[in-house]
Design a protein around this motif. Structure first.
Motif, mmCIF file in Angstrom:
data_model
loop_
_atom_site.group_PDB
_atom_site.id
_atom_site.type_symbol
_atom_site.label_atom_id
_atom_site.label_comp_id
_atom_site.label_asym_id
_atom_site.label_seq_id
_atom_site.Cartn_x
_atom_site.Cartn_y
_atom_site.Cartn_z
ATOM 1 N N MET A 26 137.347 37.282 82.425
ATOM 2 C CA MET A 26 136.802 36.490 83.309
ATOM 3 C C MET A 26 136.134 35.211 82.910
ATOM 4 O O MET A 26 135.626 34.709 84.055
ATOM 5 N N LEU A 27 136.104 34.726 81.765
ATOM 6 C CA LEU A 27 135.546 33.540 81.308
ATOM 7 C C LEU A 27 136.828 32.575 80.833
ATOM 8 O O LEU A 27 137.633 32.808 80.398
ATOM 9 N N LEU A 28 136.477 31.233 81.314
ATOM 10 C CA LEU A 28 137.219 30.337 81.023
ATOM 11 C C LEU A 28 137.312 30.027 79.309
ATOM 12 O O LEU A 28 136.354 29.522 78.878
ATOM 13 N N PRO A 29 138.367 29.997 78.828
ATOM 14 C CA PRO A 29 138.397 29.669 77.239
ATOM 15 C C PRO A 29 138.262 28.110 77.229
ATOM 16 O O PRO A 29 139.150 27.205 77.347
ATOM 17 N N LEU A 30 137.055 27.686 77.080
ATOM 18 C CA LEU A 30 136.610 26.134 77.073
ATOM 19 C C LEU A 30 137.476 25.293 76.023
ATOM 20 O O LEU A 30 137.721 24.248 76.078
ATOM 21 N N SER A 31 137.758 26.085 74.855
ATOM 22 C CA SER A 31 138.342 25.269 73.697
ATOM 23 C C SER A 31 139.676 24.832 74.082
ATOM 24 O O SER A 31 140.396 24.068 73.451
ATOM 25 N N ASP A 32 140.358 25.847 75.031
ATOM 26 C CA ASP A 32 141.726 25.309 75.258
ATOM 27 C C ASP A 32 141.725 23.825 76.230
ATOM 28 O O ASP A 32 142.885 23.187 76.330
ATOM 29 N N TYR A 33 140.714 23.534 76.656
ATOM 30 C CA TYR A 33 140.551 22.296 77.526
ATOM 31 C C TYR A 33 139.895 20.996 76.654
ATOM 32 O O TYR A 33 139.901 19.988 77.273
ATOM 33 N N ILE A 76 138.626 30.661 89.314
ATOM 34 C CA ILE A 76 138.539 29.785 90.590
ATOM 35 C C ILE A 76 139.734 28.828 90.422
ATOM 36 O O ILE A 76 140.654 28.827 89.653
ATOM 37 N N SER A 77 139.858 28.054 91.601
ATOM 38 C CA SER A 77 140.869 27.252 91.712
ATOM 39 C C SER A 77 140.908 26.197 90.562
ATOM 40 O O SER A 77 139.752 25.986 89.972
ATOM 41 N N ASP A 78 142.148 25.615 90.075
ATOM 42 C CA ASP A 78 142.104 24.403 89.206
ATOM 43 C C ASP A 78 141.281 23.634 89.520
ATOM 44 O O ASP A 78 140.787 22.835 88.564
ATOM 45 N N GLU A 79 141.354 23.175 90.718
ATOM 46 C CA GLU A 79 140.592 22.066 91.166
ATOM 47 C C GLU A 79 138.943 22.344 90.768
ATOM 48 O O GLU A 79 138.304 21.251 90.100
ATOM 49 N N LYS A 80 138.517 23.287 91.004
ATOM 50 C CA LYS A 80 137.098 23.774 90.804
ATOM 51 C C LYS A 80 136.885 23.747 89.247
ATOM 52 O O LYS A 80 135.898 23.152 88.687
ATOM 53 N N LYS A 81 138.072 24.402 88.590
ATOM 54 C CA LYS A 81 137.805 24.497 87.130
ATOM 55 C C LYS A 81 137.819 22.976 86.445
ATOM 56 O O LYS A 81 136.606 22.670 85.789
ATOM 57 N N LYS A 82 138.467 22.016 86.888
ATOM 58 C CA LYS A 82 138.595 20.734 86.546
ATOM 59 C C LYS A 82 136.945 19.974 86.783
ATOM 60 O O LYS A 82 136.521 19.435 85.942
ATOM 61 N N LYS A 83 136.430 20.359 88.051
ATOM 62 C CA LYS A 83 135.183 19.743 88.213
ATOM 63 C C LYS A 83 134.230 20.359 87.352
ATOM 64 O O LYS A 83 133.128 19.795 87.072
ATOM 65 N N ALA A 84 134.285 21.844 87.211
ATOM 66 C CA ALA A 84 133.016 22.413 86.321
ATOM 67 C C ALA A 84 133.201 21.830 84.821
ATOM 68 O O ALA A 84 132.482 21.314 84.416
ATOM 69 N N LEU A 85 134.450 21.523 84.475
ATOM 70 C CA LEU A 85 134.604 21.200 83.171
ATOM 71 C C LEU A 85 133.875 19.532 83.103
ATOM 72 O O LEU A 85 133.154 19.020 82.251
ATOM 73 N N GLU A 86 134.246 18.719 84.051
ATOM 74 C CA GLU A 86 133.857 17.447 84.107
ATOM 75 C C GLU A 86 132.444 17.566 84.288
ATOM 76 O O GLU A 86 131.648 16.543 83.435
ATOM 77 N N LEU A 87 131.710 18.402 84.821
ATOM 78 C CA LEU A 87 130.284 18.333 84.886
ATOM 79 C C LEU A 87 129.654 18.582 83.886
ATOM 80 O O LEU A 87 128.560 17.923 83.463
ATOM 81 N N LEU A 88 130.255 19.445 83.097
ATOM 82 C CA LEU A 88 129.490 19.641 81.640
ATOM 83 C C LEU A 88 129.822 18.712 80.598
ATOM 84 O O LEU A 88 129.028 18.296 80.141
ATOM 85 N N ASP A 89 131.120 18.002 80.776
ATOM 86 C CA ASP A 89 131.335 16.906 79.813
ATOM 87 C C ASP A 89 130.385 15.651 80.282
ATOM 88 O O ASP A 89 129.818 15.322 79.306
ATOM 89 N N ASP A 108 138.314 35.739 68.715
ATOM 90 C CA ASP A 108 139.512 35.326 68.546
ATOM 91 C C ASP A 108 139.673 33.412 68.554
ATOM 92 O O ASP A 108 140.701 32.884 69.160
ATOM 93 N N ASN A 109 138.793 33.111 67.654
ATOM 94 C CA ASN A 109 138.961 31.678 67.403
ATOM 95 C C ASN A 109 138.775 30.953 68.757
ATOM 96 O O ASN A 109 139.456 29.668 68.793
ATOM 97 N N LYS A 110 138.439 31.354 70.004
ATOM 98 C CA LYS A 110 138.169 30.499 70.860
ATOM 99 C C LYS A 110 136.747 30.415 71.596
ATOM 100 O O LYS A 110 135.996 31.410 71.529
ATOM 101 N N HIS A 111 136.313 29.274 72.247
ATOM 102 C CA HIS A 111 134.958 29.448 72.668
ATOM 103 C C HIS A 111 135.001 29.884 74.149
ATOM 104 O O HIS A 111 135.754 29.165 75.120
ATOM 105 N N TYR A 112 134.299 30.656 74.583
ATOM 106 C CA TYR A 112 134.437 30.996 76.214
ATOM 107 C C TYR A 112 133.005 30.725 76.962
ATOM 108 O O TYR A 112 132.614 31.196 78.022
ATOM 109 N N ALA A 113 132.080 30.172 75.838
ATOM 110 C CA ALA A 113 130.767 29.688 76.555
ATOM 111 C C ALA A 113 130.450 28.402 75.804
ATOM 112 O O ALA A 113 130.689 28.352 74.485
#
Lengths: 531, 310
Positions: free
Chosen positions: A132-139, A369-382, A161-166
């Motif tokens: 349910m959570l986006l693996p942040l480390s993949d991005y 969520i849609s890829d577009e939303k994912k992108k925006k969410a990551l951009e926001l945090l970044d 498993d060596n990934k950050h989900y939060a």
């Protein structure tokens, strides 16, 4: 005729009521418009095109009340800068966790949300297990600021498993510290002065001072009505700096001969208990130390019933104590009444202060969520993590909140006016910056020095977030054992006539009630994670 | 639509009755709908006590695990300690706390001075509106080492008593403070029942030479009996709930062994941390016990005096 009319009205009323009940069931969805996120939708495979229409993102936390106010400059600025439309979902501090759980359980996970993350291992791993959570480390390659922030928390990924989900919401930025301390030992300076004593530096001096406070009539009323030291909140938790002075703790592990052993069973812990038991017997320790709420403890400290307490000691708390002393003793300078001790030199000659991880909550992104939303969410945090974003969240917008002259920043508003813009709370998606104090903070120098006196000695928990499989060890056993420790230790401090004997029987009980299994499972997992 | 009363009625009769009393049935409709929607439909959620709950799979799609969660709960000896604590504390509450409002109501009923009676009533039911947080604060102020009670004891040359940390004192403290808080509120219902007693009965008994005591025994108490038995049965139905607010605000580690109840223990161990299945299992277990007790006490009451809650 009249009767019929009455009947009709009644009928109408009943029907209305009924409709109301039915409608009541569906109205939950109107309150939290969680975008189009649904838990079963697979990520759309549309190519992502940057369209001109802003992307909607729902963000959840307990403090976003009013962050989307129409006259918020910060909110507007963020939306335009990133081309998103933020839809804050908020809840009260008292029930935010419950509300979040209900949203998630009913398939309406917000797009971006704050939670306790890894601090609620059972739930957090369940979310990961169910992807349910986006693996942040993949991005993280595409988002350098997220990557840099996660790099401070490498040990967390080991457990998943060596990934950050939060994304940990760090307390102190840029300190690069794994552990921070927000606590301190506070002491009545006026009492020290009256009895011609110095601030204690070692655990032995601590004892001498506490004894003098209890027996030397520091408040000068010719009555023996003071205690040296008090505590609160169940009695054991706040004592950790004293156990640290014996180089031990009640909740951590140490490596002995290549094996991890719980410090709670060590001889040093027994000595720490003997020390506290002696304080109790000699009437130096407040006999109600296990009854006090935190507020009652503070009250006893301020009204002069006890001379030493251990408590939170950040800017907010320091100034709160300062103001309370000002009120209680209007004619004295609060700084002459109380001060801090810092980290005591322990029995081994070393200084130890068990620190906390440099975060206590985390931000996650919904994986469905849609890829577009994912992108925006990551951009926001970044963006919020970037120096520009941090700057925006600290000082505001140039020309609106401050003016810049070379490197010098001059605020154009008082903190109070600035605080009216609730969108500043959005910074809490990535950081608290609890070490950032505006120059306008009262007593700033003292507060910084006080924070250093414990922060510099803060050590992280060597086995933080060890990922023990619940199949190996029922996760409720460790919390049951912690509960047992608290109960037995309070009893030993208060009632024990023979600490070593009582401690030995406590050890047996701890081991027999699942402790043996905990030691086994902990060592097994620690080995697997290479700790 | 369910039939009303114990007599089964033929379908045609039912229809006729519904037509005849349509307004009554119409008024019943919202209540029935409410029960179905909010009490019966959600009950299928209790099945997660026997499942490994997956959020994405939902309640129906999660895999069954049988009695795994129950075994985990029963495997801890501490659970049985808090289990017996809960029962013992609730029995004490029942023994002392249940008769208190009845006695008080009868006493108040004997007061003839109206204004005096009213003001007493108002004063004693006020504590019901004070939260346990506040009351525990008041209790601590009274009973702590430097509190009022200990100051008086010391004044008369005694040694201060640790009321709040002694296991022998804790349960009486729970029961007494519980009575103090709720007794006035509890009298309201009994006084209401008493105001409905026909005064002719009293007059007739006076003519027959009954004194005040005889009147209480032969008229007042029998008129209260139905409501007493109903409340007693309902009380048994909450045997397993420990009064979380009260205990949580008053206890501390020194009195865990006498005062820790299921609610507080489960709270401390943190079943609230997303362990839905475990929390549901405990809740279900307690509700089954409550249910069995309620049925048992109800049938016993019906055998004894013909008054039950159904």
């Amino acid at each position: 005729m009249l009767n019929r009319k009455k009947g009709l009205i009644l009928l109408l009323a009943v029907v209305l009521l009924f409709v109301g009940i039915i409608a009541g069931c569906g109205s939950n969805n109107e309150k939290n418009e969680a975008g189009e996120s649904s838990s079963t939708a697979s990520p759309s495979s549309k190519p992502v095109v940057e369209n001109t229409k802003p992307v909607e993102l729902s963000v959840f936390s307990w403090m976003f009340e009013g962050a989307d106010s129409q006259d918020s400059q910060i909110y507007k600025y963020l939306q335009e800068k990133l081309n998103i439309r933020l839809k804050p979902i908020t809840a009260s501090w008292n029930d935010w966790e419950e509300k979040l759980n209900v949203m998630i359980a009913s398939g309406e996970m917000p797009d971006v949300f704050v939670s306790y993350g890894v601090d609620r291992p059972v739930q957090y791993r369940q979310w990961i297990k169910e992807s349910m959570l986006l693996p942040l480390s993949d991005y993280s390659e595409q988002y350098p600021n997220i990557k840099a922030s996660l790099a401070n928390f490498e040990h967390l990924a080991k457990t998943t498993d060596n990934k950050h989900y939060a994304l940990p919401i760090f307390n102190e930025s840029g300190s690069g510290k794994m552990a921070v301390s927000g606590h301190n030992i506070l002491i009545r300076k006026d009492w020290l002065d009256k009895l011609n004593l110095e601030v204690p530096k070692t655990i032995d001096e601590f004892y001498a001072v506490a004894k003098a406070f209890a027996e030397g009539d520091p408040d000068g009323n010719n009555k023996k009505d003071t205690y040296g030291y008090s505590s609160s909140a169940g009695g054991i938790w706040w004592q950790y700096p004293l156990f640290n002075a014996f180089d031990t703790s009640t909740d951590r592990w140490e490596k002995k001969d290549g094996q991890w052993a719980p410090e709670v069973l060590s001889d040093e812990t027994r000595d720490g208990l003997s020390f506290l038991n002696q304080l109790y017997k000699e009437k130096i320790l407040d006999p109600e130390f296990m009854l006090n709420t935190d507020d009652q403890k503070i009250e006893k400290f301020i009204t002069g019933k006890v001379g030493i307490m251990i408590h939170n000691a950040n800017a907010t708390f320091y100034n709160d104590f300062y103001d309370k002393f000002k009120q209680a003793y209007p004619n004295a300078d609060p700084k002459s009444i109380f001060t801090w001790v810092g980290t005591l030199v322990g029995k081994t000659g070393a200084q130890r202060m068990d620190g906390f991880n440099n975060f206590w909550a985390e931000t996650s992104i919904n994986a469905n969520i849609s890829d577009e939303k994912k992108k925006k969410a990551l951009e926001l945090l970044d963006y919020l993590l970037s120096s520009e974003g941090q700057q925006l969240m600290m000082n505001g917008i140039e020309g609106v909140h401050y003016s810049k002259d070379g490197d010098k920043i001059t605020p154009l508003m008082t903190d109070e006016e600035k605080g009216k813009d609730k969108a500043f709370s959005l910074k809490a998606l990535v950081s608290w910056n609890s070490d950032f104090l505006a120059d306008s903070t009262p007593n700033k120098e003292d507060i910084v020095a006080m924070a250093k006196s414990t922060g510099d000695f803060a050590v992280p928990n060597p086995l933080a977030y060890l990922n023990i499989n619940p199949e190996e060890l029922d996760p409720s056993i460790p919390s049951q054992l912690n509960d047992l420790v608290n109960e037995k230790f309070v009893k030993i401090i208060v009632e024990s006539k023979d600490v070593p004997a009582d401690f030995a029987s406590f050890k047996e009980e701890w081991l027999s009630k699942g402790g043996t299994k905990v030691i086994e499972a902990t060592n097994k997992q620690a080995q697997a994670e290479g700790r | 639509m369910a039939t009303i009363g114990a007599k089964a009625v033929a379908g045609k009769d039912v229809r006729r009755r519904i037509v005849k009393y349509k307004m009554l049935y119409l008024m019943l409709l919202p209540a029935v709908a409410f029960l179905i929607i909010f009490s019966y439909i959600p009950m299928y959620g209790a099945s997660i006590a026997f499942k490994e709950f997956w959020i994405t799979k939902g309640i129906l799609g999660s895999p069954w695990v049988g009695f795994k969660h129950f075994e985990q709960i029963f495997a801890t000896d501490k659970f049985w300690q808090v289990f017996t604590n809960t029962i013992e504390i609730n029995l004490m509450r029942l023994l002392f706390g249940f008769p208190a409002p009845i006695i008080l109501a009868i006493l108040l009923n004997e007061v003839r001075h109206r204004i005096f009676k009213r003001s007493i009533q108002t004063i004693i039911y006020l504590p019901h509106f004070i939260s346990w947080v506040t009351i525990s604060g008041i209790l601590f102020a009274l009973l702590s080492n430097e509190g009022l009670v200990n100051s008086i004891i010391v004044l008369f040359g005694g040694d201060p008593v640790n009321f709040l940390t002694s296991n022998s004192m804790f349960r009486p403290l729970l029961v007494i403070s519980g009575i103090w808080k709720e007794v006035g509120w509890g009298t309201i219902i009994f006084l209401a029942a008493l105001s409905g007693v026909n005064p002719d009965l009293y007059e007739a008994s006076v003519i027959d030479g009954a004194n005040r005591w005889k009147q209480i025994v032969h008229i007042t108490l029998p008129s209260l009996l139905p409501i007493i038995s109903i409340l007693l049965i309902l009380n048994f139905g909450s045997m397993m709930s420990g009064g979380f607010d009260q205990v949580f605000n008053m206890y501390n580690p020194m009195v865990y062994e006498s005062g820790d109840v299921i609610d507080t223990y489960v709270y401390r161990i943190g079943l609230t941390q997303g362990q839905y299945s475990m929390a549901t299992a405990i809740g279900l277990f307690l509700n089954v016990i409550n249910f069995v007790l309620l049925i048992a006490v109800n049938s016993a009451a019906k055998k004894m005096n013909g008054h039950g809650i159904y």
